[in-house]
Scaffold this motif. Structure first.
Motif, mmCIF file in Angstrom:
data_model
loop_
_atom_site.group_PDB
_atom_site.id
_atom_site.type_symbol
_atom_site.label_atom_id
_atom_site.label_comp_id
_atom_site.label_asym_id
_atom_site.label_seq_id
_atom_site.Cartn_x
_atom_site.Cartn_y
_atom_site.Cartn_z
ATOM 1 N N ARG A 1 -6.130 -11.016 5.869
ATOM 2 C CA ARG A 1 -5.804 -11.619 4.570
ATOM 3 C C ARG A 1 -5.107 -12.966 4.764
ATOM 4 O O ARG A 1 -4.644 -13.308 5.846
ATOM 5 C CB ARG A 1 -4.906 -10.682 3.751
ATOM 6 C CG ARG A 1 -5.627 -9.381 3.418
ATOM 7 C CD ARG A 1 -4.913 -8.583 2.343
ATOM 8 N NE ARG A 1 -5.515 -7.263 2.246
ATOM 9 C CZ ARG A 1 -5.843 -6.649 1.106
ATOM 10 N NH1 ARG A 1 -5.606 -7.230 -0.044
ATOM 11 N NH2 ARG A 1 -6.393 -5.464 1.105
ATOM 12 N N ARG B 1 5.234 -4.962 -5.942
ATOM 13 C CA ARG B 1 3.853 -4.458 -5.921
ATOM 14 C C ARG B 1 3.076 -5.036 -7.101
ATOM 15 O O ARG B 1 1.933 -5.476 -6.972
ATOM 16 C CB ARG B 1 3.897 -2.931 -6.012
ATOM 17 C CG ARG B 1 2.821 -2.125 -5.329
ATOM 18 C CD ARG B 1 1.428 -2.254 -5.861
ATOM 19 N NE ARG B 1 0.535 -1.286 -5.219
ATOM 20 C CZ ARG B 1 -0.769 -1.202 -5.474
ATOM 21 N NH1 ARG B 1 -1.339 -2.026 -6.329
ATOM 22 N NH2 ARG B 1 -1.524 -0.316 -4.867
ATOM 23 N N SER C 1 -0.183 0.326 -9.932
ATOM 24 C CA SER C 1 -1.381 -0.392 -9.497
ATOM 25 C C SER C 1 -2.129 -0.990 -10.682
ATOM 26 O O SER C 1 -3.028 -1.802 -10.498
ATOM 27 C CB SER C 1 -2.303 0.517 -8.679
ATOM 28 O OG SER C 1 -2.916 1.489 -9.494
ATOM 29 N N ARG C 2 -1.775 -0.595 -11.899
ATOM 30 C CA ARG C 2 -2.446 -1.137 -13.093
ATOM 31 C C ARG C 2 -1.547 -2.072 -13.892
ATOM 32 O O ARG C 2 -1.874 -2.422 -15.025
ATOM 33 C CB ARG C 2 -2.909 0.018 -13.996
ATOM 34 C CG ARG C 2 -3.679 1.104 -13.290
ATOM 35 C CD ARG C 2 -5.080 0.724 -12.924
ATOM 36 N NE ARG C 2 -5.894 0.384 -14.072
ATOM 37 C CZ ARG C 2 -7.211 0.156 -14.005
ATOM 38 N NH1 ARG C 2 -7.845 0.228 -12.849
ATOM 39 N NH2 ARG C 2 -7.883 -0.161 -15.073
ATOM 40 N N PHE D 1 0.827 -1.208 0.000
ATOM 41 C CA PHE D 1 0.000 0.000 0.000
ATOM 42 C C PHE D 1 0.861 1.257 0.000
ATOM 43 O O PHE D 1 0.456 2.301 -0.505
ATOM 44 C CB PHE D 1 -0.939 0.008 1.201
ATOM 45 C CG PHE D 1 -1.908 -1.138 1.188
ATOM 46 C CD1 PHE D 1 -2.926 -1.175 0.253
ATOM 47 C CD2 PHE D 1 -1.787 -2.189 2.068
ATOM 48 C CE1 PHE D 1 -3.812 -2.240 0.204
ATOM 49 C CE2 PHE D 1 -2.663 -3.253 2.033
ATOM 50 C CZ PHE D 1 -3.682 -3.282 1.098
ATOM 51 N N GLU E 1 -5.735 -6.972 -6.863
ATOM 52 C CA GLU E 1 -6.776 -5.965 -7.080
ATOM 53 C C GLU E 1 -7.434 -6.140 -8.446
ATOM 54 O O GLU E 1 -8.642 -6.001 -8.579
ATOM 55 C CB GLU E 1 -6.176 -4.556 -6.961
ATOM 56 C CG GLU E 1 -5.880 -4.152 -5.525
ATOM 57 C CD GLU E 1 -5.301 -2.745 -5.406
ATOM 58 O OE1 GLU E 1 -5.449 -2.141 -4.347
ATOM 59 O OE2 GLU E 1 -4.670 -2.269 -6.374
#
Lengths: 560, 560
Positions: free
Chosen positions: B319, B297, B258-259, B31, B305
């Motif tokens: 988790r 990440r 994040s993508r 995060f 995600e």
């Protein structure tokens, strides 16, 4: 998933014209956090793409910036004092196209009937209102309002259009105790907002493990950083009374921005009208040093992703053509707003729908307000800029309140749900020299609460609130000034500018009373039994530390 | 949502001991993309949190780094040549704890029976295997294999445990044409992987608008950047033959990470054994200049995600305690792997389950392979390092193939599904001086395909493939070397090290044949009719540009 038509596919391919092409704009891309120069083509309210497109309508947007529609990640619409459609009309002008609302207040007043009303108000509203269902109605077993919502009640709303998940789980003691009813509510929805002010360390771990994975209650950076690291989405709040952007915005950087959103939580109509909504948050964040691109990312894609809204948050093919226009990313002043590709007009208001709830309350008379007895009494002490109170004690003589010299005034809570009870207490800190105020917003049960330097004023403002079917009322001279809250006793069906005007009038009156600023804010929280230290309910004085009703006089065996 | 027990909540609060506490480690936090020093507590296979915990077992992890379990965002397990459980046993040792697999190959052979087999293999596998359902079976109407999966077939798998969404939508012409069957498949699932090599501009817009929002086929940076900007998740692929990390990794930065995910797509067992899996991708990305924290990440939270797997991708409270241990983030060599908090042992293999599919094929005789006729003939021209081919023409005399001097060899495809057809063509580019190879992996219908410098060799390798119920076979001397692919003719039930050893033997044989490297790779794609220019099917030569069967001899009216 939104339906995909052959027409849309053909238009995206450029085989048939788009409805509209916004040419030569700079479009914000939240996936890369860069501005993309190009022509944005839309059809049937959806984005076709940026590229070489011809449209039935072509508009030159040279020099302008297009930003995906802004999203409020957590708001109580009731706090605006506006009925939902009027609220939507106001925030839409500020670039907001989606709000994630928790109808917690109206649920405390009217239960599932309140939820149905709020869901019904989605139809025709100028912004898309999505709901997180209130998880804590009533707020505590002792804080009894108009309704109780248990897991079975909430389950009936799961899967309904407009329902996204479970709203802020304030009952963290219940979560940590493994309470079955709380666990049952958490098990209903995969998306669960948290509410865990100051929770830290292992207890925070346990709270997160139990399900809630967002928080909008962070007030200091270390707290927010811990929650962020532990996997919570951080909704940075900037409301009418809570201002967290300055403290928390340094946490936002390119690596964390996808987990940070903006929330307004509680904002009055006048603040929304004069200062703005999420656009205000963006401006504040930029003023605090955040790059405009990161602030916009927070307000768009980050919020959309948090709630699984894959149809918005960016202006990429297939998504909703919800966007606003600015001419300078650093100033961020919204010039035009488009929802589903249609410009939102700044038209006149239509009378919004209302949820009528009868205020079933016998107003106390001046005689009823007389305090029988004397001795050492419990007095609620206001704390400036806080909703918590102090537990004070003063020697009181018979019939000697209001005591303006020592600033000891009466505070009254009248049950509005028909049990005919009222409770009287004493409060220090309002500083009124004359007059009284009353309102039907009184967290979380929303009974009628009044305080003042005059028994007659207390009675006349309470009567005004009852007469209006809910209101904010203030009196300092011959006539009572009233903002009717005829929608569930919480919201007004007046236009937003009229609501803002009346709020101004109320402020004028309370100024002449000679006391503190924003007395209604303090008043509306005096009955909230979960906050320390001393409170007032329709049963009388309540000690929040001991979590029990207590008598007004310390030596008394009974309540007054 | 995973169930939450009172025990877990109490352990997270520290009221009862954790099962295990990994003390003094540095734990990767995706995060914030920073390493967090602390003690990681786990119970019942779940993370309790990082903090001050006591455990029934406490292990000192001083100097070690804990990384959330690695996730492969897109893989065809069949390409490893290993049956699913054996594949899992191999990649688990490399730190992988979740793979998102598209069982496209087995679906072409065995349809829903193949899907049921793959789903059944999840039980007891050492990594969590989740499936995206194959969207394009068969790959084209002409490429007929053992099964057809239409939208109704796929709908029966929606909501099944282990099914996440729709796998790579390769039929982009169908998407762009608004084909109803394609649209029906896309409407089944909210998560839809794309496959759109070189698609750009408005057609890419239309493809994205129709639904798919990821792509693992990017081979150049501009292509990947366009797709990223248009809202696609980018799976950066590093497989046995496709190497895209070096070209694409510069796109990854804190704002885009994040993508972005890693995918291996197609990796043979020997590469997995010797070089690794997603850990290899991380090492490669670091070698190409990416910060280890961003690479990790990508391999953890970003992939989780993308697929809505909120129970993994980070080691935060609640988790799954899936993680691996490294001693140096820059080297990234996995030392230990834990799944649900239990160390994965490097134990001996158990015989994996198999899906037996009878290879219903009459092997051609040497006489059958004789080419009747002469004249100008179509010859498939291999292109080095590409799966596309050239359409060549050579003058051929009767019974003069194999023609080693001009490197014109025979290639044969035998239908394995019982229609007794075979097709013969000519191929240039293998360069074999002797011997032959055959295999039952032949995209996408997976008939038996063989090529060689000897008709006898072609016959004997085809017979070996049939005899083994599917295999890779090579002959250059007295005996045929075989890697049996007894699981659906695609995968072996041998242990991974034995599969790797046999692959080595096959490589030894093909080396002595005197031709190109990796001939099986070229061979297995020669029947894929969607790739230009000339192909071979069980009906004979196929012109992919004209999309029709053509005769071997240019002047002939008929096929051979």
């Amino acid at each position: 998933m939104m339906p995909v038509t052959k027409d849309l596919i053909e238009a995206a391919r450029g085989l048939i014209p788009a409805d509209t092409v916004f040419k030569n704009a700079r479009v914000f891309n939240p996936f890369t956090c860069v501005w993309e120069k190009g022509d944005l083509a839309v059809k049937d309210g959806r984005v076709l793409g940026i590229g070489d497109y011809a449209g039935s309508v072509e508009r030159d947007f040279s020099g302008l910036y297009i930003v995906p529609g802004l999203i409020d990640a957590h708001v109580h619409i009731e706090s605006s004092l506006l009925a939902p459609k009027e609220y939507a009309r106001l925030v839409a002008l500020h670039g907001t196209t989606t709000v994630i609302a928790d109808p917690h207040e109206i649920a405390n007043v009217a239960g599932t009937r309140g939820l149905e009303f709020m869901l019904g108000e989605r139809e025709g509203a100028l912004v898309d209102i999505r709901y997180m269902l209130p998880s804590c109605v009533p707020a505590t077993p002792l804080d009894v309002g108009g309704a109780t919502l248990d897991a079975r009640d909430l389950a009936r709303f799961a899967g309904r259009d407009g329902v996204l998940g479970l709203g802020e789980m304030m009952n963290f003691p219940g979560v940590l105790a493994g309470d079955a009813e709380v666990a049952g509510k958490l098990a209903l929805f995969p998306v669960r907002d948290g509410h865990a002010p100051f929770l830290t360390g292992r207890d925070l771990n346990a709270y997160i493990l139990a399900g809630p994975d967002s928080d909008h209650e962070c007030t200091n950076r270390a707290e927010a950083e811990e929650k962020l690291k532990k996997g919570m989405y951080i909704f940075i709040r900037e409301g009418s009374t809570e201002h967290n952007i300055a403290e928390l915005i340094p946490l936002v950087n390119p690596a964390t921005v996808s987990r940070c959103c903006f929330a307004t939580d509680d904002c009055h109509a006048d603040l929304l009208l004069h200062d703005g909504h999420i656009d205000r948050c963006i401006r504040k964040a930029i003023a605090c040093g955040l790059a405009p691109e990161l602030a916009i990312r927070m307000a768009t894609l980050s919020a959309a992703e948090r709630f699984g809204l894959t149809d918005r948050g960016a202006l990429t093919p297939g998504r909703r053509a919800d966007f606003c226009i600015i001419d300078d990313p650093h100033r961020f002043v919204v010039q035009q707003v488009f929802r589903a590709a249609r410009e939102i007009p700044a038209g006149p208001p239509t009378k919004p729908a209302s949820l009528h709830t009868r205020v079933r309350c016998v107003p106390p008379t001046i005689r009823d307000l007389q305090i029988q007895g004397h001795g050492m009494a419990r007095v609620i002490g206001l704390v400036p800029h806080q909703i918590l109170t102090e537990s004070l004690q003063y020697e009181i003589r018979e019939n000697a309140v209001p005591d303006r010299d020592r600033d000891i005034l009466k505070v009254v809570v009248c049950n509005r749900y028909g049990n005919n009870k009222w409770g009287i207490g004493l409060v220090h800190g309002f500083g009124f020299r004359q007059g009284a105020i009353a309102c039907s917003i009184s967290h979380d049960a929303h009974n009628i609460v009044a305080a003042g330097a005059s028994d007659a004023g207390i009675c006349s403002t309470i009567e005004a609130v009852i007469g209006a079917g809910g209101a904010m009322a203030a009196v300092a001279g011959p006539s009572v000034v009233v903002l009717p809250l005829d929608c569930a006793g919480l919201m007004s069906t007046l236009p937003y500018d009229e609501v803002a005007r009346r709020l101004g009038q109320l402020r004028e009156v309370t100024k002449t009373m000679g006391g503190i600023d924003d007395p209604f804010m303090y008043l509306s929280f005096l009955a909230l039994t979960v906050i320390p230290a001393l409170r007032i309910t329709d049963r009388g004085v309540f000690d929040a530390a001991e979590f029990r009703d207590v008598p007004l006089f310390v030596d008394s065996k009974e309540n007054v």
